[in-house]
Enzyme design. Structure first.
Site, short mmCIF file in Angstrom:
data_model
loop_
_atom_site.label_atom_id
_atom_site.label_comp_id
_atom_site.label_asym_id
_atom_site.label_seq_id
_atom_site.Cartn_x
_atom_site.Cartn_y
_atom_site.Cartn_z
N PRO A 100 0.80 -1.23 0.00
CA PRO A 100 0.00 0.00 0.00
C PRO A 100 0.83 1.27 0.00
O PRO A 100 0.30 2.35 -0.27
CB PRO A 100 -0.82 -0.12 1.29
CG PRO A 100 0.02 -0.98 2.19
CD PRO A 100 0.73 -1.95 1.28
N THR A 131 0.45 -5.66 2.46
CA THR A 131 1.58 -5.85 3.37
C THR A 131 1.58 -4.78 4.46
O THR A 131 1.24 -3.62 4.21
CB THR A 131 2.90 -5.80 2.59
OG1 THR A 131 3.01 -4.56 1.90
CG2 THR A 131 2.96 -6.94 1.59
N GLY A 157 3.15 -3.38 -6.83
CA GLY A 157 4.16 -2.51 -6.24
C GLY A 157 5.35 -2.40 -7.17
O GLY A 157 5.22 -2.40 -8.39
N ASP A 159 9.85 -3.39 -7.73
CA ASP A 159 10.72 -4.56 -7.76
C ASP A 159 10.96 -5.14 -6.37
O ASP A 159 11.22 -6.33 -6.22
CB ASP A 159 12.06 -4.19 -8.40
CG ASP A 159 11.95 -4.01 -9.91
OD1 ASP A 159 10.95 -4.46 -10.49
OD2 ASP A 159 12.87 -3.41 -10.50
N GLY A 160 10.85 -4.29 -5.34
CA GLY A 160 11.10 -4.75 -3.98
C GLY A 160 10.10 -5.80 -3.51
O GLY A 160 10.47 -6.80 -2.88
N GLU A 164 10.78 -9.83 -2.48
CA GLU A 164 10.37 -10.49 -1.24
C GLU A 164 9.62 -11.78 -1.54
O GLU A 164 9.83 -12.81 -0.88
CB GLU A 164 9.50 -9.55 -0.40
CG GLU A 164 10.27 -8.43 0.29
CD GLU A 164 9.44 -7.75 1.35
OE1 GLU A 164 8.45 -8.36 1.81
OE2 GLU A 164 9.77 -6.61 1.73
N ASP A 191 10.37 1.80 -8.78
CA ASP A 191 11.28 1.16 -9.72
C ASP A 191 10.65 -0.15 -10.18
O ASP A 191 10.41 -1.04 -9.37
CB ASP A 191 12.63 0.90 -9.06
CG ASP A 191 13.67 0.40 -10.06
OD1 ASP A 191 13.39 0.45 -11.27
OD2 ASP A 191 14.74 -0.04 -9.63
N ARG A 262 13.28 10.28 -5.04
CA ARG A 262 14.23 10.20 -3.92
C ARG A 262 15.59 9.70 -4.39
O ARG A 262 16.62 10.06 -3.81
CB ARG A 262 13.69 9.28 -2.82
CG ARG A 262 13.62 7.81 -3.19
CD ARG A 262 13.00 7.00 -2.05
NE ARG A 262 13.00 5.57 -2.29
CZ ARG A 262 12.05 4.93 -2.93
NH1 ARG A 262 11.00 5.60 -3.39
NH2 ARG A 262 12.11 3.63 -3.10
#
Length: 428
Positions: A100, A131, A157, A159-160, A164, A191, A262
């Site tokens: 989220p 999550t 979401g 690539d992170g 996971e 990303d 960022r």
């Protein structure tokens, strides 16, 4: 009042004929604007692109009005007995893991407004879990009963979240069954290099349509192992050391406030105070064809390793082309890399200093970075990286920073995973 009908949008899909009728609203004398909503007939999904759809219509006096074009997107799932539909066939059961916080916190809204309707219309049966913290997706994929999601796990979401999920699957005791579960990707994060590079997809709607089509793409998996720390992390995109990993670490301080930009902010800060990175690198070059998957994760010591030692601005170990999503254009970091070629692509950016880093970045923007004299590009089976300085604190894997001590060995894992979707421009 003029009220008429636009008809004869007919689509033939295997055994069935489909016909769609749309009724136009009240017609002005010179121009009619008609904005249809998504309609579903059987297995057919009609998706407008918010442009004016101009059918041939007749007013009450018989005067004809024609608009410029009729544009609609038809997305159909496979008409086999195994596919899901509303015709009494078994639905496709999937687990949806949603982050989220990705996409400035808009991923949940994007999923429910743009993606969920497409999947529901195609007959998907979804269990949606948001999550709650970092590592939650890994725990889910590690503990989930695979019988509840036999048709795949869909990640919402960046690539992170995908990283996971695959790390949870590849740590399971029933790994032979886990690697058969395909992974779907709905890109909503900062990303999404994996979906863009391998599947050619950058937006959530195209990703949902690709999942509905049912094609799969095999992709290599690499593992980064720290023997001293007794730790291992799997990845699908890239492992990085040096400047890039430092940017990943610093960017986490700005995730909440700046989202995707960022990385740019953290990069500028690191650029101004660029440290010196000293590494010892050993790599095993690829000779001949593909690396045997069963032997890739444990390179033999008697093979001919090549050693490099000195200052490196960056070290990148790529599993696919690593096309960047952010930026004015899409840069390709490893243009010779293929996602399932049984090898890794190593980029060594030699030297130090802000001027050399600036030259490399400008060359990357124009796709000329491999022609630089201080850039080395090698196809490899395995890479060992040891930091001999005091500035490097970790390794970036798929956009996430992993902290571990000691030498890191990066090599292909003995398994491939399957992604839901297919890059149409590359052929099947």
């Amino acid at each position: 009042m003029a009220l008429s009908r636009a008809s004869d949008l007919v689509y033939k899909n295997t055994r069935l004929w489909r016909q769609t009728f749309k009724f136009a609203p009240r017609i002005e004398p010179n121009r009619v604007s008609y904005y249809p909503k998504r309609a579903r007939i059987g297995k057919l999904v009609l998706q407008s692109n918010n442009k004016t759809v101009d059918p041939l219509i007749h007013d009450s006096r018989g005067r004809k009005h024609r608009f410029k074009e009729v544009e609609a997107e038809f997305v159909s799932s496979k008409c086999s007995d195994d596919d899901s539909s509303t015709n009494g066939q078994v639905p496709r059961k999937v687990l949806v893991v949603l982050n989220p916080n990705s996409g400035h916190g808009r991923s949940s809204q994007i999923f429910r407004s743009q993606v969920q309707p497409i999947l529901q219309h195609a007959g998907f049966e979804m269990e949606v879990i948001e999550t709650a913290e970092a590592g939650h997706a890994l725990t889910l994929s590690y503990t989930i009963d695979l019988m509840t999601c036999p048709n795949g796990i869909i990640c919402i979401g960046g690539d992170g979240i995908v990283n996971e999920v695959i790390n949870g699957l590849l740590r399971r005791k029933d790994i032979d069954k886990a690697i058969l579960v395909p992974i779907g990707i709905i890109p909503t994060g900062s990303d999404n290099s994996l979906a863009w590079s391998v599947l050619g997809i950058k937006d959530p709607v195209s990703a949902a349509n690709a999942i509905v089509e049912g094609d799969v793409t095999s992709v290599d998996v690499f593992a980064v192992r720290w023997v001293e720390a007794n730790s291992m992390q799997f990845g699908l995109t890239a492992a990085c050391f040096g400047f890039v990993s430092d940017v990943l670490e610093l960017s986490e301080n700005y995730r909440k406030y700046f989202g995707p930009i960022r990385y740019l902010i953290a990069g500028l800060i690191k650029f101004v105070s660029l440290p010196r990175y000293i590494f010892e690198v050993e790599y095993l070059p690829l000779t001949g064809g593909k690396t045997e998957q069963n032997d890739a994760s444990v390179p033999r010591e008697e093979e001919n390793w090549v050693k490099r030692k000195g200052e490196f601005i960056g070290i990148l170990v790529c599993n696919h082309a690593c096309k960047t999503v952010q930026g004015l254009n899409s840069q390709i970091v490893a243009p010779r890399s293929v996602h399932n070629d049984g090898s890794l692509d190593l980029l060594l950016v030699h030297g130090s200093g802000w001027w050399r880093l600036l030259v490399f970045y400008i060359a990357l923007l124009f796709g000329r970075h491999l022609s630089l004299a201080f850039v080395e590009y090698i196809k490899v089976k395995s890479v060992k990286v040891t930091s001999t300085g005091t500035t490097q604190k970790g390794c970036g894997i798929d956009g996430e920073l992993i902290y571990a001590n000691g030498p890191a060995t990066c090599s292909l894992a003995p398994h491939q995973l399957k992604l839901l979707g297919h890059h149409h421009s590359k052929g099947k």
